[in-house]
Enzyme design. Structure first.
Site, PDB file in Angstrom:
ATOM      1  N   PHE A   1      31.685  36.836  43.107  1.00  0.00           N
ATOM      2  CA  PHE A   1      32.034  35.900  44.166  1.00  0.00           C
ATOM      3  C   PHE A   1      31.772  34.442  43.783  1.00  0.00           C
ATOM      4  CE2 PHE A   1      31.095  39.748  46.877  1.00  0.00           C
ATOM      5  CZ  PHE A   1      32.432  40.032  47.110  1.00  0.00           C
ATOM      6  N   ASN A   2      32.162  34.055  42.573  1.00  0.00           N
ATOM      7  CA  ASN A   2      31.981  32.657  42.171  1.00  0.00           C
ATOM      8  C   ASN A   2      33.294  32.036  41.728  1.00  0.00           C
ATOM      9  OD1 ASN A   2      32.148  34.191  39.875  1.00  0.00           O
ATOM     10  ND2 ASN A   2      30.628  33.024  38.729  1.00  0.00           N
TER      11      ASN A   2
ATOM     12  N   GLY B   1      33.370  36.240  38.377  1.00  0.00           N
ATOM     13  CA  GLY B   1      32.109  36.971  38.350  1.00  0.00           C
ATOM     14  C   GLY B   1      31.852  37.547  39.721  1.00  0.00           C
TER      15      GLY B   1
ATOM     16  N   TYR C   1      33.895  45.278  57.629  1.00  0.00           N
ATOM     17  CA  TYR C   1      34.797  44.151  57.420  1.00  0.00           C
ATOM     18  C   TYR C   1      35.124  43.489  58.762  1.00  0.00           C
ATOM     19  CZ  TYR C   1      35.717  45.870  52.656  1.00  0.00           C
ATOM     20  OH  TYR C   1      35.601  46.280  51.343  1.00  0.00           O
TER      21      TYR C   1
ATOM     22  N   SER D   1      37.858  42.795  43.712  1.00  0.00           N
ATOM     23  CA  SER D   1      37.760  41.434  43.161  1.00  0.00           C
ATOM     24  C   SER D   1      38.418  41.347  41.785  1.00  0.00           C
ATOM     25  CB  SER D   1      36.300  40.959  43.091  1.00  0.00           C
ATOM     26  OG  SER D   1      35.809  40.662  44.373  1.00  0.00           O
TER      27      SER D   1
END
Length: 311
Positions: free
Chosen positions: A228-229, A226, A52, A221
């Site tokens: 990363f959308n 979805g 990261y 997330s």
């Protein structure tokens, strides 16, 4: 803040944790404000990874530099980090040498003598369980890592590790949200001919497997539509879902984001929601879902509104 028990971890763990993958560009005051807000809300569990940040260990280092934790302050929190991704490759490396080297780097960056929980970061197709076991044994014996887990692993991949690894696998961090829930949805639609939702993916049954083996599921997330959308909260792509979320938020007098959290924490499996925001206000709002227990009808209504089939 509701807590859960993690196998082999002394401190009860909050069911909402703070992920710190986006803090490298924050100044000291911003990092302290973010962490302070989390602590005020009952979050004493912080999720890192060696990859990261712009450079390896970048976010771990930023956290340590900003927080300047005393020994007593360090003892009051749980620090989890991950190893196994070689970003410059790019590839995965679960070898003994890489795991040990990555942990040593994380210890230096975090300015700590020990890591509470180490996760293997995504599966390595070339994994050799004996090497993982050797690394875990050495790190545990040296007091450098106290507990171990995985991320994005299937039941059989965990079983393969357990062939050699003697420590309990305490957590599996997987992508999970109302709109990204194949790990739950395929079980609901099991044995339904012609339904894509009923297809068994990735070995199947990861939620049930983790429940059977006392492995905490950590949902990353939790607000993504979805992979990363974009987020589903407030998205015009999910009008029915947001209508239900908004109605429930008004009924429970909480922000909409709290309903998204509560949908995950309502599941009877050991689940933790991993927040990735750098906005203190969103942390506070999300944690309002920690103790909110949706009814079965409300949980399934959200599930159906997200587009999943309920027979």
């Amino acid at each position: 803040m509701k807590t859960i028990e993690l196998t082999g971890v002394e401190r009860p763990a909050p069911n909402v944790v703070l992920g710190l993958m986006r803090i490298q560009d924050l100044d000291d005051d911003a990092v302290r404000a973010l962490v302070g807000t989390a602590r005020d809300a009952g979050i004493d569990f912080f999720d890192h990874a060696d990859v990261y940040g712009r450079d390896v260990h970048g976010c771990e280092r930023r956290f340590a530099e900003a927080m300047q934790l005393t020994a007593s302050e360090r003892a009051q929190i749980t620090i989890q980090t991950k190893a196994g991704i070689v970003r410059e490759g790019p590839y995965f490396d679960f070898s003994y040498d890489h795991i040990v080297s990555a942990v040593e780097g994380s210890l230096r960056a975090l300015d700590t003598d020990y890591i509470d929980i180490l996760l293997l970061h995504r599966p390595d197709a070339l994994v050799e369980p004996d090497e993982v076991a050797r690394a875990f044994d050495e790190l545990e014996a040296a007091g450098k890592v106290r507990a171990f887990g995985v991320s994005n692993h299937t039941p059989r991949q965990i079983d393969l590790l357990k062939k050699s690894v003697r420590q309990p696998i305490v957590a599996n961090q997987i992508q999970l949200s109302i709109t990204h829930a194949p790990s739950i949805a395929q079980g609901v639609a099991g044995n339904m001919q012609g339904e894509e939702q009923s297809l068994t993916l990735d070995g199947g049954g990861i939620v049930d497997y983790c429940r059977l083996h006392d492995i905490a599921i950590q949902a990353w997330s939790p607000f993504q539509a979805g992979f990363f959308n974009g987020v589903f909260l407030g998205s015009p792509d999910y009008p029915e879902l947001n209508a239900v979320i908004d109605r429930l938020a008004a009924a429970y007098d909480v922000p909409a984001i709290a309903i998204a959290v509560a949908w995950i924490t309502r599941h009877p499996a050991l689940m933790q929601v991993v927040l990735g925001t750098t906005t203190p206000e969103r942390v506070s709002a999300a944690t309002e879902g920690s103790d909110l227990r949706l009814t079965r009808a409300e949980w399934y209504e959200l599930f159906r509104a997200a587009g999943y089939r309920v027979p």
